[in-house]
Structure formats: structure tokens, C-alpha cells
Design an enzyme around this catalytic site. Structure first.
Site, PDB file in Angstrom:
ATOM      1  N   LEU A 155       0.933  -1.257   0.148  1.00 24.99           N
ATOM      2  CA  LEU A 155      -0.114  -0.171   0.023  1.00 24.99           C
ATOM      3  C   LEU A 155       0.629   1.343   0.183  1.00 24.99           C
ATOM      4  O   LEU A 155       0.651   1.909   1.560  1.00 24.99           O
ATOM      5  CB  LEU A 155      -0.659   0.394   0.889  1.00 24.99           C
ATOM      6  CG  LEU A 155      -2.160   0.838   0.831  1.00 24.99           C
ATOM      7  CD1 LEU A 155      -3.282   0.532   0.053  1.00 24.99           C
ATOM      8  CD2 LEU A 155      -2.866   1.128   2.594  1.00 24.99           C
ATOM      9  N   ARG A 235       6.328  -6.295 -10.081  1.00 28.52           N
ATOM     10  CA  ARG A 235       6.999  -6.528 -11.295  1.00 28.52           C
ATOM     11  C   ARG A 235       7.128  -8.661 -11.072  1.00 28.52           C
ATOM     12  O   ARG A 235       6.559  -9.199 -10.181  1.00 28.52           O
ATOM     13  CB  ARG A 235       8.996  -6.468 -10.441  1.00 28.52           C
ATOM     14  CG  ARG A 235       9.081  -5.534 -10.384  1.00 28.52           C
ATOM     15  CD  ARG A 235       9.684  -4.853 -11.974  1.00 28.52           C
ATOM     16  NE  ARG A 235      10.012  -3.819 -12.286  1.00 28.52           N
ATOM     17  CZ  ARG A 235       9.474  -2.376 -12.632  1.00 28.52           C
ATOM     18  NH1 ARG A 235       8.480  -2.670 -13.027  1.00 28.52           N
ATOM     19  NH2 ARG A 235       9.997  -1.303 -12.673  1.00 28.52           N
ATOM     20  N   GLU A 264      10.594 -11.811 -18.743  1.00 36.86           N
ATOM     21  CA  GLU A 264       9.734 -10.466 -20.053  1.00 36.86           C
ATOM     22  C   GLU A 264      10.529 -10.814 -20.952  1.00 36.86           C
ATOM     23  O   GLU A 264      11.876 -10.373 -21.201  1.00 36.86           O
ATOM     24  CB  GLU A 264       9.270  -9.489 -19.258  1.00 36.86           C
ATOM     25  CG  GLU A 264       8.001  -9.125 -18.324  1.00 36.86           C
ATOM     26  CD  GLU A 264       8.193  -7.881 -17.818  1.00 36.86           C
ATOM     27  OE1 GLU A 264       8.525  -6.807 -18.336  1.00 36.86           O
ATOM     28  OE2 GLU A 264       7.488  -8.191 -16.578  1.00 36.86           O
ATOM     29  N   HIS A 282       3.249  -5.492 -19.750  1.00 28.52           N
ATOM     30  CA  HIS A 282       3.436  -4.828 -19.112  1.00 28.52           C
ATOM     31  C   HIS A 282       3.686  -3.261 -19.518  1.00 28.52           C
ATOM     32  O   HIS A 282       4.633  -2.607 -20.498  1.00 28.52           O
ATOM     33  CB  HIS A 282       5.475  -5.361 -19.248  1.00 28.52           C
ATOM     34  CG  HIS A 282       6.121  -4.203 -17.912  1.00 28.52           C
ATOM     35  ND1 HIS A 282       6.931  -5.263 -17.235  1.00 28.52           N
ATOM     36  CD2 HIS A 282       5.466  -3.459 -17.024  1.00 28.52           C
ATOM     37  CE1 HIS A 282       7.034  -4.267 -15.959  1.00 28.52           C
ATOM     38  NE2 HIS A 282       6.571  -3.366 -16.336  1.00 28.52           N
TER      39      HIS A 282
HETATM   40  O1  A2R Z   1       6.409  -2.510   3.620  1.00 28.95           O
HETATM   41  P1  A2R Z   1       6.134  -1.259   3.076  1.00 28.95           P
HETATM   42  O2  A2R Z   1       5.608  -0.742   4.790  1.00 28.95           O
HETATM   43  O3  A2R Z   1       7.785  -0.529   2.498  1.00 28.95           O
HETATM   44  O4  A2R Z   1       5.987  -1.077   2.433  1.00 28.95           O
HETATM   45  C1  A2R Z   1       5.431  -1.181   1.127  1.00 28.95           C
HETATM   46  C2  A2R Z   1       5.572  -2.142   0.313  1.00 28.95           C
HETATM   47  N1  A2R Z   1       6.334  -3.615   0.154  1.00 28.95           N
HETATM   48  C3  A2R Z   1       6.302  -4.706   1.274  1.00 28.95           C
HETATM   49  N2  A2R Z   1       5.601  -5.058   1.290  1.00 28.95           N
HETATM   50  C4  A2R Z   1       5.368  -6.301   2.197  1.00 28.95           C
HETATM   51  N3  A2R Z   1       6.353  -7.168   1.401  1.00 28.95           N
HETATM   52  C5  A2R Z   1       7.383  -6.432   1.244  1.00 28.95           C
HETATM   53  N4  A2R Z   1       8.421  -6.849   1.263  1.00 28.95           N
HETATM   54  C6  A2R Z   1       7.246  -4.965   0.804  1.00 28.95           C
HETATM   55  N5  A2R Z   1       8.667  -4.677   0.125  1.00 28.95           N
HETATM   56  C7  A2R Z   1       7.586  -3.069   0.300  1.00 28.95           C
HETATM   57  O5  A2R Z   1       5.151  -1.750  -1.019  1.00 28.95           O
HETATM   58  C8  A2R Z   1       5.115   0.219   0.041  1.00 28.95           C
HETATM   59  O6  A2R Z   1       3.195   0.084   0.978  1.00 28.95           O
HETATM   60  C9  A2R Z   1       4.690  -1.177  -0.521  1.00 28.95           C
HETATM   61  C10 A2R Z   1       5.705  -0.098  -2.418  1.00 28.95           C
HETATM   62  O7  A2R Z   1       4.894   1.414  -2.387  1.00 28.95           O
HETATM   63  P2  A2R Z   1       6.538   2.943  -2.921  1.00 28.95           P
HETATM   64  O8  A2R Z   1       7.253   2.479  -2.600  1.00 28.95           O
HETATM   65  O9  A2R Z   1       5.563   4.056  -2.596  1.00 28.95           O
HETATM   66  O10 A2R Z   1       6.488   2.297  -4.322  1.00 28.95           O
HETATM   67  P3  A2R Z   1       5.103   2.620  -5.297  1.00 28.95           P
HETATM   68  O11 A2R Z   1       5.849   4.144  -6.609  1.00 28.95           O
HETATM   69  O12 A2R Z   1       3.735   2.810  -4.992  1.00 28.95           O
HETATM   70  O13 A2R Z   1       5.461   1.498  -6.451  1.00 28.95           O
HETATM   71  C11 A2R Z   1       5.284   0.160  -6.318  1.00 28.95           C
HETATM   72  C12 A2R Z   1       5.918  -1.372  -7.719  1.00 28.95           C
HETATM   73  C13 A2R Z   1       7.693  -0.069  -7.677  1.00 28.95           C
HETATM   74  O14 A2R Z   1       8.405  -0.345  -8.210  1.00 28.95           O
HETATM   75  C14 A2R Z   1       6.823  -1.102  -9.833  1.00 28.95           C
HETATM   76  O15 A2R Z   1       7.919  -1.520  -9.616  1.00 28.95           O
HETATM   77  C15 A2R Z   1       5.975  -0.914  -9.829  1.00 28.95           C
HETATM   78  O16 A2R Z   1       4.779  -0.441  -8.473  1.00 28.95           O
HETATM   79  O17 A2R Z   1       5.265   0.009 -11.038  1.00 28.95           O
END
Ligand code: A2R
Length: 313
Positions: A155, A235, A264, A282
Site C-alpha cells: 500500500l 514486477r 519478460e 507490461h
Molecule cells: O513494506 P513497507 O511498509 O515498506 O510498504 C511498501 C510495500 N512493500 C512490501 N510489502 C510487503 N512485503 C515486502 N517485502 C515489501 N516491500 C515493500 O510496497 C509499500 O507499501 C509498497 C511500495 O510502495 P512505494 O515505494 O510507494 O512504491 P510505488 O510507487 O507504489 O511503486 C510500487 C512498484 C514499483 O516499484 C514498480 O515495481 C511497480 O510498482 O510499478
């Protein structure tokens, strides 16, 4: 005498408008035109301060080592898992990306897949086109996402944009992140399995990379169950594709809507052959408007670094 333009290496992936802005502001060396890396770096390496790349191609650590003056890697995309950010940081290189400007369209892609899977868009398009409507009669009933329980795995910026949009469909929003969010009232679950166990639709929107590899595994898919639908707009690495193929081919999952894949642009044959799967190549952020904004931000980050040593994002 005019100052020479600062030099960058262009790996690829910018839309046309940003391409022009890049060439206007910088002296651009295109990766595709470099046939002898050693000769190129011996001649130009000391001049190149920036690299422009994209979330798919990234930049190898070999290239980081070969460019001693490199200060910034500007990635056109929010996901930068194709770049070893720790290796870059260890070399004093800043990695920048394009967050926020793509939130709306990636969230819209998730909604498109939610609707396409629940309402059987591909099946019913074929029903209308093929003449089955005339010969067999009305298409079988589908499912509604209105009021459905939707689980968002990740989220963050995009996940929150999606949750907001899903309120228009009266969905009950559940989520899992490693850290519970205090500022939202959606239902929190401490593990991906607990989340999958509760919801009808599971939307994956975490970053890629080692920390999330196969976060959606056979156990999570089993918890989602034979009435559940998986949507992946994050991803390919986040979902164990072999386990997904197993679940889909053995009727242990109702539907899957996939924009991303483990290898991909190759897609597993079983996914291509299944009528329980809706596939996209994608294209989560791939609209003219959003790609333009991403391209502009990619170039503006480099310009900002040139002006005051800081990137915008
Ligand atoms: O886990 P948190 O509290 O850091 O929350 C982040 C969550 N997240 C995870 N949740 C569960 N297990 C994990 N190992 C884990 N690692 C990260 O994913 C946070 O809620 C979310 C990522 O949000 P943002 O950094 O704001 O990324 P955004 O801009 O929403 O883009 C997400 C992805 C990109 O990295 C591209 O791969 C794709 O969407 O386009």
C-alpha cells in the site's frame, strides 16, 4: 567559445518528447551505438556524469565501474530493481526514478484487469465476435467487483491511489505491508497469506528485487483459493510463476490478470493457453500522457543535478 554540453550515456526507453529535451540539454552517447566499450570509455568515460535508462534495462555494475565520473543514474520508471542501488551508493552514484506521475495509470491498469477478469472480457468479446451468441445464446454469467473484498499487497503510492479509486466500486479494502499504515482505515493483515485468505481479489503492487521475490508463493495462492483472482501490476519476480501456472492449470485459482512476468518478454506457454488468464505486455504506465510525464521527470532530474547537485525525486 561555448562550453561543451555535459555528457550522458543513453541506454534507452524515453518517449519522443523527452528524447528531444535530452539531446537539447546534453551531449548524448547512445548505448546501441557503442560497439567497443573499452575504446569508448577510454575516450569518453571521464566526461559522462549521467546515465539515462529505464526499469527494464537498468545499468550493470560493470558500466558503473567503467564510468569514473558517473554521478547520477536517471531511471524512466518508478521500479529501479534492475539497478543495483547499493552498488551505486557505494560508488557515490545517485539513483533517481519517476515516482507519483504514474500512480493513476498503473492503478487504472489494475482496475482494467480487475474488470477484465471478473467480467470475463476476453471470453465475452470472443462470444460476441464468433457468433456463439447467435448459436449458443447468452454468455454465462460473470462476477461483480462491486462491493468485493480487494486485497492490496503493497500500500504505497500506487497502492493508495488504487484503494482510493476502488472506493467508487464500493470495495472493501484490505492490505499487507511490512509496516502498518496509521493514516488509513483499511483492514491490515500481518502476512500476505492472511491477506489472501480474506479477499476475493489480490492485487500485487510492491517493488521488485530480492526483498519481494516470490512473496506470492504457492501458500499465498492456496489461501486465495479456487474462487480467488490474482492481479499483478508490480514486477514478475514478486509472483512465483511456476506456482501460479500450477494453480491456474489445476483449477485452484479462478482467474489471473497479469501485466508483468518473470522472464519478460517471454510468457509461460501455460499462461498464454489458459482462458483463465488476461495478459498485458507490461503496459501499466504506458499511456501517452503518463510516459510523457515520466520522460520529462527523467530529464529534469539530470538537469536539476547539473544545476545544484540535487535530483528532484
Ligand atoms: O513494506 P513497507 O511498509 O515498506 O510498504 C511498501 C510495500 N512493500 C512490501 N510489502 C510487503 N512485503 C515486502 N517485502 C515489501 N516491500 C515493500 O510496497 C509499500 O507499501 C509498497 C511500495 O510502495 P512505494 O515505494 O510507494 O512504491 P510505488 O510507487 O507504489 O511503486 C510500487 C512498484 C514499483 O516499484 C514498480 O515495481 C511497480 O510498482 O510499478
Amino acid at each position: 567559445m561555448t562550453e561543451p554540453k555535459p555528457a550522458v550515456l543513453y541506454v534507452g526507453g524515453l518517449p519522443a518528447q523527452a528524447h528531444d529535451a535530452l539531446y537539447e540539454a546534453f551531449h548524448v552517447h547512445t548505448l546501441a551505438d557503442i560497439h567497443d566499450r573499452e575504446a569508448f570509455t577510454a575516450e569518453q568515460g571521464e566526461r559522462i556524469f549521467g546515465v539515462v535508462t529505464n526499469g527494464h534495462d537498468g545499468l550493470s555494475t560493470d558500466w558503473m565501474d567503467a564510468l569514473p565520473a558517473l554521478k547520477v543514474i536517471s531511471c524512466c520508471g518508478v521500479g529501479y530493481d534492475a539497478i543495483d542501488a547499493n552498488a551505486a551508493a557505494a560508488r557515490g552514484i545517485t539513483v533517481t526514478h519517476t515516482p507519483n506521475v504514474l500512480n493513476a495509470d498503473v492503478a487504472n491498469t489494475a482496475i482494467m484487469l480487475l474488470l477484465a477478469t471478473s467480467r470475463q472480457l476476453l471470453r465475452d468479446d470472443a462470444w460476441a465476435r464468433s457468433g456463439d451468441w447467435a448459436t449458443l445464446g447468452a454468455a454465462p454469467l460473470t462476477r461483480s467487483i462491486d462491493g468485493a473484498k480487494v486485497g492490496i499487497l503493497g500500500l504505497g503510492r500506487i497502492g493508495e491511489a488504487l484503494a482510493t479509486k476502488l472506493q467508487a466500486f464500493h470495495c472493501e479494502i484490505h492490505y499487507h505491508t511490512r509496516t502498518q499504515r496509521d493514516h488509513v482505515s483499511y483492514h491490515y493483515h500481518p502476512t500476505p497469506t492472511a491477506l489472501a485468505d480474506t479477499v476475493d481479489y489480490l492485487v500485487v503492487i510492491t517493488p521488485g528485487g530480492d526483498a519481494t521475490r516470490h512473496l506470492v508463493n504457492a501458500e499465498v495462492l492456496a489461501a486465495l483459493g479456487s474462487e480467488g483472482t490474482l492481479i499483478n501490476v508490480s514486477r514478475g519476480s514478486v509472483v512465483d510463476e511456476a506456482a501460479l501456472v500450477d494453480a491456474i492449470t489445476n483449477d485452484q485459482l479462478h482467474m489471473a490478470g497479469l501485466d508483468v512476468f518473470e522472464n519478460e518478454p517471454a510468457i509461460h506457454d501455460a499462461l498464454k493457453q489458459s482462458n483463465r488468464v488476461v495478459l498485458l505486455p507490461h503496459v501499466g504506465s504506458a499511456t501517452v500522457e503518463t510516459r510523457r510525464a515520466m520522460g520529462d521527470l527523467t530529464v529534469d532530474n539530470l538537469k536539476s543535478w547539473q544545476q545544484d547537485g540535487r535530483v528532484l525525486t
